[in-house]
Motif scaffolding. Structure first.
Motif, mmCIF file in Angstrom:
data_model
loop_
_atom_site.group_PDB
_atom_site.id
_atom_site.type_symbol
_atom_site.label_atom_id
_atom_site.label_comp_id
_atom_site.label_asym_id
_atom_site.label_seq_id
_atom_site.Cartn_x
_atom_site.Cartn_y
_atom_site.Cartn_z
ATOM 1 N N ALA A 1 10.230 2.733 3.930
ATOM 2 C CA ALA A 1 11.276 3.165 2.994
ATOM 3 C C ALA A 1 10.727 3.272 1.574
ATOM 4 O O ALA A 1 11.043 4.223 0.851
ATOM 5 N N LEU A 2 9.893 2.311 1.178
ATOM 6 C CA LEU A 2 9.269 2.354 -0.147
ATOM 7 C C LEU A 2 8.382 3.588 -0.278
ATOM 8 O O LEU A 2 8.402 4.285 -1.297
ATOM 9 N N ASN A 3 7.623 3.881 0.747
ATOM 10 C CA ASN A 3 6.750 5.056 0.723
ATOM 11 C C ASN A 3 7.567 6.350 0.631
ATOM 12 O O ASN A 3 7.185 7.290 -0.060
ATOM 13 N N LYS A 4 8.700 6.379 1.302
ATOM 14 C CA LYS A 4 9.576 7.554 1.237
ATOM 15 C C LYS A 4 10.087 7.751 -0.192
ATOM 16 O O LYS A 4 10.122 8.880 -0.700
ATOM 17 N N ILE A 5 10.451 6.663 -0.850
ATOM 18 C CA ILE A 5 10.896 6.743 -2.249
ATOM 19 C C ILE A 5 9.764 7.262 -3.124
ATOM 20 O O ILE A 5 9.960 8.117 -3.982
ATOM 21 N N ARG A 6 8.560 6.746 -2.894
ATOM 22 C CA ARG A 6 7.379 7.202 -3.654
ATOM 23 C C ARG A 6 7.209 8.708 -3.534
ATOM 24 O O ARG A 6 6.993 9.407 -4.532
ATOM 25 N N LEU A 7 7.327 9.228 -2.337
ATOM 26 C CA LEU A 7 7.147 10.666 -2.115
ATOM 27 C C LEU A 7 8.286 11.478 -2.715
ATOM 28 O O LEU A 7 8.058 12.555 -3.270
ATOM 29 N N LEU A 8 9.511 10.967 -2.627
ATOM 30 C CA LEU A 8 10.650 11.666 -3.239
ATOM 31 C C LEU A 8 10.492 11.754 -4.759
ATOM 32 O O LEU A 8 10.903 12.737 -5.373
ATOM 33 N N PRO B 1 11.464 3.546 -13.270
ATOM 34 C CA PRO B 1 12.253 2.329 -13.029
ATOM 35 C C PRO B 1 12.711 2.211 -11.570
ATOM 36 O O PRO B 1 12.744 1.116 -11.011
ATOM 37 N N CYS B 2 13.030 3.328 -10.962
ATOM 38 C CA CYS B 2 13.471 3.328 -9.561
ATOM 39 C C CYS B 2 12.367 2.822 -8.643
ATOM 40 O O CYS B 2 12.594 1.973 -7.772
ATOM 41 N N LEU B 3 11.165 3.340 -8.842
ATOM 42 C CA LEU B 3 10.025 2.906 -8.032
ATOM 43 C C LEU B 3 9.724 1.431 -8.284
ATOM 44 O O LEU B 3 9.390 0.694 -7.360
ATOM 45 N N THR B 4 9.868 0.995 -9.518
ATOM 46 C CA THR B 4 9.642 -0.406 -9.867
ATOM 47 C C THR B 4 10.594 -1.316 -9.100
ATOM 48 O O THR B 4 10.177 -2.320 -8.521
ATOM 49 N N ILE B 5 11.868 -0.957 -9.094
ATOM 50 C CA ILE B 5 12.863 -1.780 -8.397
ATOM 51 C C ILE B 5 12.574 -1.811 -6.896
ATOM 52 O O ILE B 5 12.627 -2.867 -6.267
ATOM 53 N N ALA B 6 12.241 -0.654 -6.319
ATOM 54 C CA ALA B 6 11.934 -0.589 -4.887
ATOM 55 C C ALA B 6 10.722 -1.460 -4.562
ATOM 56 O O ALA B 6 10.729 -2.202 -3.571
ATOM 57 N N TYR B 7 9.696 -1.380 -5.401
ATOM 58 C CA TYR B 7 8.494 -2.196 -5.189
ATOM 59 C C TYR B 7 8.829 -3.690 -5.300
ATOM 60 O O TYR B 7 8.396 -4.494 -4.477
ATOM 61 N N GLU B 8 9.611 -4.051 -6.309
ATOM 62 C CA GLU B 8 9.979 -5.455 -6.492
ATOM 63 C C GLU B 8 10.817 -5.970 -5.326
ATOM 64 O O GLU B 8 10.678 -7.123 -4.917
ATOM 65 N N CYS C 1 -1.450 3.159 -1.491
ATOM 66 C CA CYS C 1 -2.101 1.863 -1.250
ATOM 67 C C CYS C 1 -1.673 0.816 -2.262
ATOM 68 O O CYS C 1 -1.436 -0.338 -1.900
ATOM 69 N N LEU C 2 -1.561 1.207 -3.526
ATOM 70 C CA LEU C 2 -1.140 0.266 -4.561
ATOM 71 C C LEU C 2 0.253 -0.292 -4.273
ATOM 72 O O LEU C 2 0.509 -1.484 -4.459
ATOM 73 N N LEU C 3 1.146 0.563 -3.812
ATOM 74 C CA LEU C 3 2.521 0.138 -3.574
ATOM 75 C C LEU C 3 2.685 -0.668 -2.293
ATOM 76 O O LEU C 3 3.487 -1.602 -2.237
ATOM 77 N N LEU C 4 1.940 -0.319 -1.260
ATOM 78 C CA LEU C 4 2.171 -0.939 0.035
ATOM 79 C C LEU C 4 1.361 -2.211 0.266
ATOM 80 O O LEU C 4 1.716 -3.030 1.106
ATOM 81 N N LYS C 5 0.298 -2.383 -0.481
ATOM 82 C CA LYS C 5 -0.510 -3.593 -0.349
ATOM 83 C C LYS C 5 0.237 -4.769 -0.986
ATOM 84 O O LYS C 5 0.913 -4.605 -1.992
ATOM 85 N N ASN C 6 0.094 -5.952 -0.390
ATOM 86 C CA ASN C 6 0.712 -7.137 -0.969
ATOM 87 C C ASN C 6 0.151 -7.371 -2.363
ATOM 88 O O ASN C 6 -1.056 -7.292 -2.569
ATOM 89 N N ASN C 7 1.021 -7.676 -3.306
ATOM 90 C CA ASN C 7 0.602 -7.851 -4.691
ATOM 91 C C ASN C 7 -0.486 -8.901 -4.826
ATOM 92 O O ASN C 7 -1.433 -8.723 -5.588
ATOM 93 N N TRP D 1 19.154 -10.694 -0.594
ATOM 94 C CA TRP D 1 18.198 -9.594 -0.735
ATOM 95 C C TRP D 1 18.810 -8.296 -0.204
ATOM 96 O O TRP D 1 18.666 -7.230 -0.814
ATOM 97 N N LEU D 2 19.512 -8.390 0.919
ATOM 98 C CA LEU D 2 20.123 -7.201 1.522
ATOM 99 C C LEU D 2 21.113 -6.528 0.574
ATOM 100 O O LEU D 2 21.177 -5.298 0.517
ATOM 101 N N VAL D 3 21.877 -7.311 -0.172
ATOM 102 C CA VAL D 3 22.852 -6.744 -1.107
ATOM 103 C C VAL D 3 22.136 -5.847 -2.112
ATOM 104 O O VAL D 3 22.560 -4.718 -2.379
ATOM 105 N N SER D 4 21.020 -6.327 -2.658
ATOM 106 C CA SER D 4 20.252 -5.525 -3.623
ATOM 107 C C SER D 4 19.572 -4.337 -2.956
ATOM 108 O O SER D 4 19.488 -3.256 -3.536
#
Length: 188
Positions: free
Chosen positions: A46-53, A88-95, A63-69, A120-123
């Motif tokens: 889902a995060l990767n889909k947001i990145r592409l959108l 900001p959208c990508l930041t929230i998804a990553y967080e 790789c930066l987004l999907l690898k564990n921080n 977590w689910l609510v967010s």
């Protein structure tokens, strides 16, 4: 009520709908645990889909987004921060992705995991949409992980090894030959 589960056997599976029926038939008292790897895989997808959108293309960004921080080098962390500063959208998804990983890593009791995951689910619903809905549908089985931290990692490894042996054994003309090869390779 959760204390009653501690003495039960657990079966760790992915979210495919057929598994619960089979498990209930074969292991009627077993507790079903949705494997942590498959949950994180769904969130990463889902995060990767947001990145592409958002049109942050490229393997490096992926790789930066999907690898564990915690596994990023200091240079990679700087690059990740530059990427996240652009959206900001990508930041929230990553967080959100990292927060879920943190829930798995740091929840030391069943009660803590059961309290943190629904929050977590609510967010997650606002950005991850259908993925969050799927996880919510399976939330009870996902939270069973926090009882004994059961995963299907060993079985996944065995399955991958079997697939590799089968690919290398192309041309065996009988099942018995393949069976002997599997037994020889898996139980040395």
């Amino acid at each position: 009520m959760l204390k009653n589960f501690i003495d039960h056997k657990e079966v760790s599976v992915d979210m495919w709908g057929g598994f619960p029926k089979v498990i209930k038939a074969v292991f009627p008292t077993a507790l079903i645990v949705i494997d942590r790897f498959h949950v994180m895989k769904l969130v990463n997808k889902a995060l990767n889909k947001i990145r592409l959108l958002l049109e942050f293309k490229g393997l490096k960004n992926r790789c930066l987004l999907l690898k564990n921080n915690q596994d990023l080098t200091s240079d990679a962390r700087r690059d990740l921060q530059k990427l996240l500063n652009q959206s900001p959208c990508l930041t929230i998804a990553y967080e959100l992705k990292e927060e879920l990983r943190d829930i798995y890593e740091t929840s030391t009791t069943v009660k803590m995991g059961l309290r943190r995951f629904p929050k977590w689910l609510v967010s997650a619903h606002c950005l991850f949409g259908q993925t969050a809905a799927t996880l919510e549908k399976h939330s009870q089985e996902i939270c069973h992980y926090f009882i004994q931290r059961t995963t299907s990692g060993v079985m996944e490894g065995i399955n991958n090894k079997i697939k590799l042996i089968i690919r290398q054994s192309y041309g065996f003309n009988t099942f018995d030959s393949l069976r002997k090869k599997l037994l020889a390779c898996l139980f040395k």
